[in-house]
Design a protein around this motif. Sequence first.
Motif, PDB file in Angstrom:
ATOM      1  N   HIS A   1       0.911  -1.061  -0.024  1.00 36.97           N
ATOM      2  CA  HIS A   1       0.042   0.033   0.164  1.00 36.97           C
ATOM      3  C   HIS A   1       0.952   1.314  -0.031  1.00 36.97           C
ATOM      4  CE1 HIS A   1      -2.884  -2.899   1.031  1.00 36.97           C
ATOM      5  NE2 HIS A   1      -2.526  -3.067   2.153  1.00 36.97           N
ATOM      6  N   LEU A   2       1.403   1.531  -1.292  1.00 36.71           N
ATOM      7  CA  LEU A   2       2.416   2.639  -1.205  1.00 36.71           C
ATOM      8  C   LEU A   2       1.888   4.158  -1.147  1.00 36.71           C
ATOM      9  CD1 LEU A   2       5.017   1.589  -1.931  1.00 36.71           C
ATOM     10  CD2 LEU A   2       4.733   2.218  -4.302  1.00 36.71           C
ATOM     11  N   TYR A   3       2.760   4.783  -0.469  1.00 41.06           N
ATOM     12  CA  TYR A   3       2.161   6.140   0.030  1.00 41.06           C
ATOM     13  C   TYR A   3       0.911   6.606   0.729  1.00 41.06           C
ATOM     14  CZ  TYR A   3       5.808   6.655  -3.729  1.00 41.06           C
ATOM     15  OH  TYR A   3       7.146   6.546  -4.356  1.00 41.06           O
ATOM     16  N   GLY A   4       0.654   5.238   1.492  1.00 41.09           N
ATOM     17  CA  GLY A   4      -0.739   5.300   2.198  1.00 41.09           C
ATOM     18  C   GLY A   4      -1.932   4.841   1.396  1.00 41.09           C
TER      19      GLY A   4
ATOM     20  N   GLY B   1     -13.988   1.536   5.149  1.00 44.40           N
ATOM     21  CA  GLY B   1     -13.992   1.237   6.466  1.00 44.40           C
ATOM     22  C   GLY B   1     -13.094   0.199   6.979  1.00 44.40           C
ATOM     23  N   LYS B   2     -12.700  -0.730   6.093  1.00 43.34           N
ATOM     24  CA  LYS B   2     -11.784  -1.883   6.376  1.00 43.34           C
ATOM     25  C   LYS B   2     -10.321  -1.518   6.333  1.00 43.34           C
ATOM     26  CE  LYS B   2     -11.087  -6.775   5.766  1.00 43.34           C
ATOM     27  NZ  LYS B   2     -10.991  -7.247   7.030  1.00 43.34           N
ATOM     28  N   LYS B   3      -9.481  -1.614   7.247  1.00 41.25           N
ATOM     29  CA  LYS B   3      -8.334  -0.964   7.343  1.00 41.25           C
ATOM     30  C   LYS B   3      -7.132  -2.228   6.652  1.00 41.25           C
ATOM     31  CE  LYS B   3      -7.994   2.228  10.891  1.00 41.25           C
ATOM     32  NZ  LYS B   3      -9.171   2.082  11.968  1.00 41.25           N
ATOM     33  N   THR B   4      -6.364  -1.506   6.073  1.00 43.58           N
ATOM     34  CA  THR B   4      -5.319  -1.975   5.388  1.00 43.58           C
ATOM     35  C   THR B   4      -4.415  -2.823   6.585  1.00 43.58           C
ATOM     36  OG1 THR B   4      -3.918   0.109   5.416  1.00 43.58           O
ATOM     37  CG2 THR B   4      -4.692  -0.495   3.605  1.00 43.58           C
ATOM     38  N   GLY B   5      -4.056  -3.911   6.203  1.00 42.42           N
ATOM     39  CA  GLY B   5      -3.446  -4.860   7.084  1.00 42.42           C
ATOM     40  C   GLY B   5      -4.508  -5.934   7.752  1.00 42.42           C
ATOM     41  N   THR B   6      -5.548  -5.819   7.596  1.00 39.49           N
ATOM     42  CA  THR B   6      -6.732  -6.641   7.878  1.00 39.49           C
ATOM     43  C   THR B   6      -7.272  -7.488   6.819  1.00 39.49           C
ATOM     44  OG1 THR B   6      -8.717  -5.263   7.839  1.00 39.49           O
ATOM     45  CG2 THR B   6      -7.334  -5.151   9.875  1.00 39.49           C
ATOM     46  N   PHE B   7      -6.848  -7.453   5.503  1.00 34.33           N
ATOM     47  CA  PHE B   7      -7.398  -8.168   4.462  1.00 34.33           C
ATOM     48  C   PHE B   7      -6.683  -9.265   4.423  1.00 34.33           C
ATOM     49  CE2 PHE B   7      -8.615  -3.687   3.429  1.00 34.33           C
ATOM     50  CZ  PHE B   7      -9.787  -4.070   2.996  1.00 34.33           C
ATOM     51  N   GLY B   8      -5.203  -9.375   4.134  1.00 31.21           N
ATOM     52  CA  GLY B   8      -4.275 -10.535   4.256  1.00 31.21           C
ATOM     53  C   GLY B   8      -4.291 -11.758   5.323  1.00 31.21           C
TER      54      GLY B   8
ATOM     55  N   ILE C   1       0.879 -11.545   2.127  1.00 36.09           N
ATOM     56  CA  ILE C   1       1.329 -10.501   3.440  1.00 36.09           C
ATOM     57  C   ILE C   1       1.184  -9.084   2.748  1.00 36.09           C
ATOM     58  CG2 ILE C   1       3.473 -10.061   4.425  1.00 36.09           C
ATOM     59  CD1 ILE C   1       4.677 -12.996   3.469  1.00 36.09           C
ATOM     60  N   GLU C   2       0.209  -8.433   3.548  1.00 35.75           N
ATOM     61  CA  GLU C   2       0.416  -7.084   3.132  1.00 35.75           C
ATOM     62  C   GLU C   2       1.518  -6.107   3.737  1.00 35.75           C
ATOM     63  OE1 GLU C   2      -4.107  -6.772   4.704  1.00 35.75           O
ATOM     64  OE2 GLU C   2      -3.798  -5.126   3.676  1.00 35.75           O
ATOM     65  N   ASP C   3       2.106  -5.477   2.900  1.00 40.17           N
ATOM     66  CA  ASP C   3       3.150  -4.512   3.233  1.00 40.17           C
ATOM     67  C   ASP C   3       2.241  -3.426   3.414  1.00 40.17           C
ATOM     68  OD1 ASP C   3       4.963  -2.772   3.539  1.00 40.17           O
ATOM     69  OD2 ASP C   3       6.272  -3.668   1.959  1.00 40.17           O
ATOM     70  N   ALA C   4       2.018  -2.909   4.700  1.00 41.49           N
ATOM     71  CA  ALA C   4       1.517  -1.998   5.194  1.00 41.49           C
ATOM     72  C   ALA C   4       2.294  -0.981   5.845  1.00 41.49           C
ATOM     73  CB  ALA C   4       0.280  -2.070   6.134  1.00 41.49           C
ATOM     74  N   ALA C   5       3.627  -1.017   5.438  1.00 41.51           N
ATOM     75  CA  ALA C   5       4.659  -0.117   6.175  1.00 41.51           C
ATOM     76  C   ALA C   5       4.187   1.474   6.138  1.00 41.51           C
ATOM     77  CB  ALA C   5       5.986  -0.511   5.367  1.00 41.51           C
ATOM     78  N   GLU C   6       3.642   1.759   4.719  1.00 45.37           N
ATOM     79  CA  GLU C   6       3.454   3.273   4.752  1.00 45.37           C
ATOM     80  C   GLU C   6       1.823   3.587   4.809  1.00 45.37           C
ATOM     81  OE1 GLU C   6       4.799   4.161   0.701  1.00 45.37           O
ATOM     82  OE2 GLU C   6       7.034   3.207   1.037  1.00 45.37           O
TER      83      GLU C   6
ATOM     84  N   LEU D   1      -1.339 -12.157   6.732  1.00 46.16           N
ATOM     85  CA  LEU D   1      -0.442 -11.565   7.725  1.00 46.16           C
ATOM     86  C   LEU D   1      -0.127  -9.962   7.100  1.00 46.16           C
ATOM     87  CD1 LEU D   1       2.133 -14.497   7.416  1.00 46.16           C
ATOM     88  CD2 LEU D   1       1.422 -13.643   9.603  1.00 46.16           C
ATOM     89  N   ALA D   2       0.149  -9.185   8.074  1.00 48.20           N
ATOM     90  CA  ALA D   2       0.538  -7.747   7.687  1.00 48.20           C
ATOM     91  C   ALA D   2       1.665  -7.327   8.443  1.00 48.20           C
ATOM     92  CB  ALA D   2      -0.787  -6.782   7.806  1.00 48.20           C
ATOM     93  N   ILE D   3       2.609  -6.533   7.557  1.00 49.21           N
ATOM     94  CA  ILE D   3       3.487  -6.028   8.430  1.00 49.21           C
ATOM     95  C   ILE D   3       3.479  -4.248   8.307  1.00 49.21           C
ATOM     96  CG2 ILE D   3       5.048  -7.665   7.647  1.00 49.21           C
ATOM     97  CD1 ILE D   3       5.773  -4.154   6.679  1.00 49.21           C
ATOM     98  N   PHE D   4       3.933  -3.617   9.407  1.00 49.09           N
ATOM     99  CA  PHE D   4       4.104  -2.172   9.590  1.00 49.09           C
ATOM    100  C   PHE D   4       5.326  -1.998   9.927  1.00 49.09           C
ATOM    101  CE2 PHE D   4      -0.074  -3.762  11.306  1.00 49.09           C
ATOM    102  CZ  PHE D   4      -0.974  -2.987  10.219  1.00 49.09           C
ATOM    103  N   SER D   5       5.839  -0.537   9.397  1.00 48.77           N
ATOM    104  CA  SER D   5       7.032  -0.012   9.693  1.00 48.77           C
ATOM    105  C   SER D   5       6.971   1.295  10.525  1.00 48.77           C
ATOM    106  CB  SER D   5       7.956   0.545   8.379  1.00 48.77           C
ATOM    107  OG  SER D   5       9.144   0.844   8.859  1.00 48.77           O
ATOM    108  N   PHE D   6       8.019   1.293  11.563  1.00 42.35           N
ATOM    109  CA  PHE D   6       7.975   2.334  12.401  1.00 42.35           C
ATOM    110  C   PHE D   6       9.186   3.140  12.368  1.00 42.35           C
ATOM    111  CE2 PHE D   6       5.063  -0.425  14.413  1.00 42.35           C
ATOM    112  CZ  PHE D   6       3.763  -0.059  14.104  1.00 42.35           C
ATOM    113  N   ASN D   7       9.895   2.976  11.044  1.00 40.67           N
ATOM    114  CA  ASN D   7      11.064   3.788  10.859  1.00 40.67           C
ATOM    115  C   ASN D   7      10.907   5.326  11.005  1.00 40.67           C
ATOM    116  OD1 ASN D   7      13.728   3.832   9.933  1.00 40.67           O
ATOM    117  ND2 ASN D   7      13.127   4.039   7.864  1.00 40.67           N
ATOM    118  N   GLY D   8      11.890   5.925  11.084  1.00 42.19           N
ATOM    119  CA  GLY D   8      11.967   7.590  11.432  1.00 42.19           C
ATOM    120  C   GLY D   8      11.178   8.302  10.225  1.00 42.19           C
ATOM    121  N   ASN D   9      10.990   7.738   9.180  1.00 41.66           N
ATOM    122  CA  ASN D   9      10.276   8.608   8.297  1.00 41.66           C
ATOM    123  C   ASN D   9       8.936   8.263   7.896  1.00 41.66           C
ATOM    124  OD1 ASN D   9      10.766   6.062   7.024  1.00 41.66           O
ATOM    125  ND2 ASN D   9      11.502   6.669   4.898  1.00 41.66           N
TER     126      ASN D   9
END
Length: 373
Positions: A138-141, A174-181, A161-166, A183-191
């Motif tokens: 899910h690029l750029y949000g 109304g259904k959030k990204t990360g709840t479709f697949g 595997i949903e890459d929901a890093a961004e 597994l989902a991943i998120f990133s909390f990198n500084g940017n």
Amino acid sequence: MTKSRIFLSAPHMGGAEQKYVNEAFDTNWISPVGPNLQAFEESISKYHGGGYHVAALSSGTAAIHLALILLGVERGDEVICSTFTFSGTCNPIMYQGATPVFVDSEKDTWNMNPEALEEAIKDRQGKGKKVKAIIPVHLYGMPANMPEIMKIAREYEIPVIEDAAEALGASIKGKKTGTFGDLAIFSFNGNKIITTSGGGALMSEDIALVEKAKFLATQARDQAPHYQHSTIGYNYRLSNISAGIGRGQMEVLDERINQRRSVNQWYKENFSDKGFDFLTEPEGYFSNYWLTTALLDGTSFDREELRIELEKENIEARPLWKPMHLQPVFKGYPYYGDKTSEYLFEKGVCLPSCSSLDEEEKERIFQTIVRFL
Ligand SMILES: *Cc1c(COP(=O)(O)O)cnc(C)c1O
């Protein structure tokens, strides 16, 4: 006098972060276990409606790596992923000795094209390849077309595997990204939209998968008084200090999304009539607008000229992600699609999108671009 730098995406603390970090110091939980870690994981589950299991990890890339291991991806297997992404999405496929298969973008979300995905699955399977996972990004949000992607994935029985890093906080109807697949991943990198200074998370409804992720992330220690190992482990857990930052950041996530969306709105109001073609939400889609992005098709200058002009004023802008199938390191791997991402890379730019962007900074950006025009 040099002007202060306007960043693409800077960390933006809410206030409570330091309190949680201090608590960690006061109670001496200076390790990759502790109350902040648990509370942070619970807050991520709750944010997605509850009922999810979460492993807070050292990075989003580590989360993808563990997700692939959980799905049994091994040497010789294939993993389909978006070509239009950051390398963190597909590097872990290489860690496993598997083969990345790149699928191009659709025009309205810029994310994985479902038709090209199906074509890729059919062709790979037809060649006798084992496609073990699909990683849409899910690029750029902006959410990928998950309803279609999941339909195809279920038909061919390939886990997702949903890459929901961004895309933390984005949704479709109304259904959030990360709840479709699966597994989902998120990133909390500084940017990213919120940060732990560096970190990530793996999320799933399947408790067994997430428990195993935590086990693997802490060097795969078997139950024994001594150190006993029957499988290869990793040191991928998030520290209780970083989780304290994450805990505070989760409290302001919705505020940060509103701020990023308001920055996006400001760009659209001021530059849509100047030839900037902004990425916009299809019906029912909700983007967190982590970064505001536009194609410069109708302008007299190209994205690099604009970037250099902004840079002269100490304002950071960046081309869109360079597609993975064009990266020297991924040369020769299978690719499916119509080269939409190559067009996006050639024409697209990311503009400063900090949730903390103030009126003065907006004015500097506006004046710089208008002067350039
Ligand atoms: C940032 C990012 C990652 C990797 O996350 P890290 O925490 O930096 O390892 C993966 N995929 C995408 C699309 C990203 O933007």
